[in-house]
Design a protein around this motif. Structure first.
Motif, short mmCIF file in Angstrom:
data_model
loop_
_atom_site.label_atom_id
_atom_site.label_comp_id
_atom_site.label_asym_id
_atom_site.label_seq_id
_atom_site.Cartn_x
_atom_site.Cartn_y
_atom_site.Cartn_z
N ALA A 11 0.83 -1.21 0.00
CA ALA A 11 0.00 0.00 0.00
C ALA A 11 0.85 1.25 0.00
O ALA A 11 1.87 1.34 0.69
CB ALA A 11 -0.93 0.01 1.22
N THR A 13 -0.43 5.14 0.30
CA THR A 13 -1.67 5.91 0.47
C THR A 13 -1.42 7.24 1.17
O THR A 13 -0.35 7.44 1.76
CB THR A 13 -2.70 5.11 1.30
N PHE A 22 -0.56 2.18 6.93
CA PHE A 22 -1.90 2.47 6.42
C PHE A 22 -2.96 1.91 7.36
O PHE A 22 -3.91 2.60 7.75
CB PHE A 22 -2.01 1.86 5.02
N GLY A 234 -2.13 7.33 -4.98
CA GLY A 234 -1.43 6.21 -4.39
C GLY A 234 -1.64 4.92 -5.14
O GLY A 234 -1.99 4.91 -6.33
N GLY A 236 -2.47 0.36 -4.53
CA GLY A 236 -2.70 -0.82 -3.71
C GLY A 236 -2.39 -2.05 -4.53
O GLY A 236 -2.84 -2.17 -5.68
N THR A 337 -8.79 8.46 3.47
CA THR A 337 -7.84 8.40 2.35
C THR A 337 -8.15 9.38 1.23
O THR A 337 -7.30 9.65 0.38
CB THR A 337 -7.82 7.00 1.72
N LEU A 340 -9.14 7.60 -4.23
CA LEU A 340 -7.99 7.31 -5.07
C LEU A 340 -8.38 6.89 -6.48
O LEU A 340 -7.59 6.28 -7.21
CB LEU A 340 -7.12 6.22 -4.42
N VAL A 347 -6.95 -0.34 -2.46
CA VAL A 347 -6.60 0.02 -1.08
C VAL A 347 -7.73 -0.33 -0.13
O VAL A 347 -7.49 -0.69 1.03
CB VAL A 347 -6.20 1.51 -0.96
#
Length: 415
Positions: A11, A13, A22, A234, A236, A337, A340, A347
């Motif tokens: 991750a 983030t 995270f 970000g 994942g 978060t 994203l 994520v």
């Protein structure tokens, strides 16, 4: 049909640059929103976002790699490296024809695209485009680069379903492995969208929050005063693997994937169906595929972007599928978060898998006054994570164009 498990996760983030960071910050209810640092947003209606914190790409990639790849591909490589290490993979001992990559992004190299055209327009008209311009902007290039780094010769492609993209990618990985078309797939999504074009474009759609005076509280799913989503960035990454293949190499199994449902609202270019018809279909398909009933689902990580209509339509969908079951734990982790975009599903799948592994559920933060339609219907942890007895967790993601993707995970227990 073969069983499919998750054996590694990575991750990157706005509230943590590793899975553990995270997860810890998500349980603590940390907000990733702050004034934009990537560019001068003073003239924009929205001047904040959920950017990465204390992250230096030079700690992960050399200058040559940074020059070749847009940020969304750079982020992908960082997250995948963590997932591969966590999965303890020795690629020399694997049949690499049976290991693939299914990796998505909603926008691809949009920052590169914007930068190159801006430089051209501000120049003397002579085309001085970077030789890496085209490969940097392609949505599929992250998948290709991942496969080249590790020598993975199996299935390799990039699904695109807007903000449902990385969940779609994981469902595709699940299918390829259980259909015996692969033994292991690196899957997930990455996004680097924070720039003038995206902030301006989403702002013109009135999709973004404009709470510039208090950005850390702007993402507030289910709150009556919500006014739009907060953009995030970000990646994942998940290692998706056939169960016996994982056992044979002594892998640590984090969670099992048991169902995936994809559908369409078939209603509006950017808005969800007001009654949540596509979401209902997607969730039901995932649950039916797992061979369980809705009352066996213990936790739902909702799409919950904090848009006025979107949150309500998703609650209506839950009401149809779960019949306002007060024991069902739900949360909107985009409150921490931000959104994203194409990486959101990945994520949020990581958070759902950690919830199953650790028997804890992350909260929804910033909710001061619950929307009437969701008040007293489900168990909404707020501000801090809570303990929970969870066997099945469902993660929802929806995208512009009416795309629906729902992924169902199960707590793994050794037989």
């Amino acid at each position: 049909m073969r069983r499919v498990v998750i054996t590694g996760m990575g991750a990157l983030t706005p509230i943590g640059n590793t899975v553990e960071e995270f997860w810890k910050n998500a349980l603590e209810g940390v907000s990733g929103a702050a004034p934009i640092q990537t560019f001068d947003a003073a003239k924009f209606k929205t001047q904040f976002a959920c950017e990465l914190k204390d992250f230096k790409i030079e700690d992960h990639l050399d200058r040559k790699e940074r020059k070749k790849y847009d940020k969304f591909t750079q982020y992908a490589l960082v997250a995948v490296e963590e997932a591969v290490q966590q999965a303890n993979i020795d690629f020399d001992n694997l049949d690499l024809d049976r290991v693939g990559v299914i990796w998505g992004s909603g926008n691809g190299g949009i920052q590169t695209f914007e930068q190159q055209l801006t430089e051209y327009n501000e120049g003397d008209g002579t085309p001085r485009f970077n030789p890496y311009f085209i490969p940097r902007i392609l949505v599929d290039i992250a998948a290709g680069v991942i496969s080249m780094k590790y020598g993975l010769r199996g299935v390799n492609f990039a699904p695109v379903s807007a903000c449902a993209t990385s969940t779609t990618a994981i469902i595709e990985a699940f299918n390829y492995v259980r259909w015996n078309k692969a033994d292991m797939i690196v899957s997930g999504g990455s996004e680097s969208p924070i720039g003038p074009a995206t902030i301006g474009g989403f702002g013109s759609l009135k999709a973004l929050s404009t709470k510039n005076d208090a950005p850390e509280t702007a993402s507030r799913p289910f709150d009556v005063n919500r006014d739009g989503f907060v953009m995030g960035e970000g990646a994942g990454a998940l290692v998706v693997e056939e169960l016996e293949h994982a056992k044979k190499r002594g892998a640590n199994i984090i969670a099992e994937i048991v169902g995936g449902g994809m559908a369409a609202d078939a209603y509006h270019l950017t808005g969800t169906h007001p009654e949540g018809e596509g979401a209902i279909k997607g969730m039901k398909l995932a649950i039916e595929e797992a061979g369980i009933s809705p009352d066996q689902v213990d936790y739902v990580n909702m799409h919950a972007t904090s848009t006025p209509n979107g949150d309500v339509s998703e609650i209506k969908a839950l009401d149809t599928v779960f019949e306002k079951r007060k024991s069902l734990i739900v949360s909107g982790t985009k409150s921490m978060t931000g959104h994203l975009l194409g990486a959101a599903g990945a994520v949020e799948t990581i958070l759902s898998a950690k919830a199953l592994e650790k028997q804890k559920v992350p909260p929804t933060i910033n909710v001061k006054d619950f929307e009437e339609s969701c008040k007293d219907s489900y168990y909404f942890p707020v501000e801090k994570g809570v303990d929970g007895r969870i066997k099945y967790a469902l993660s929802n993601t929806f995208g512009f164009g009416g795309h629906i993707a729902a992924l169902l995970l199960k707590r793994y227990e050794e037989e």
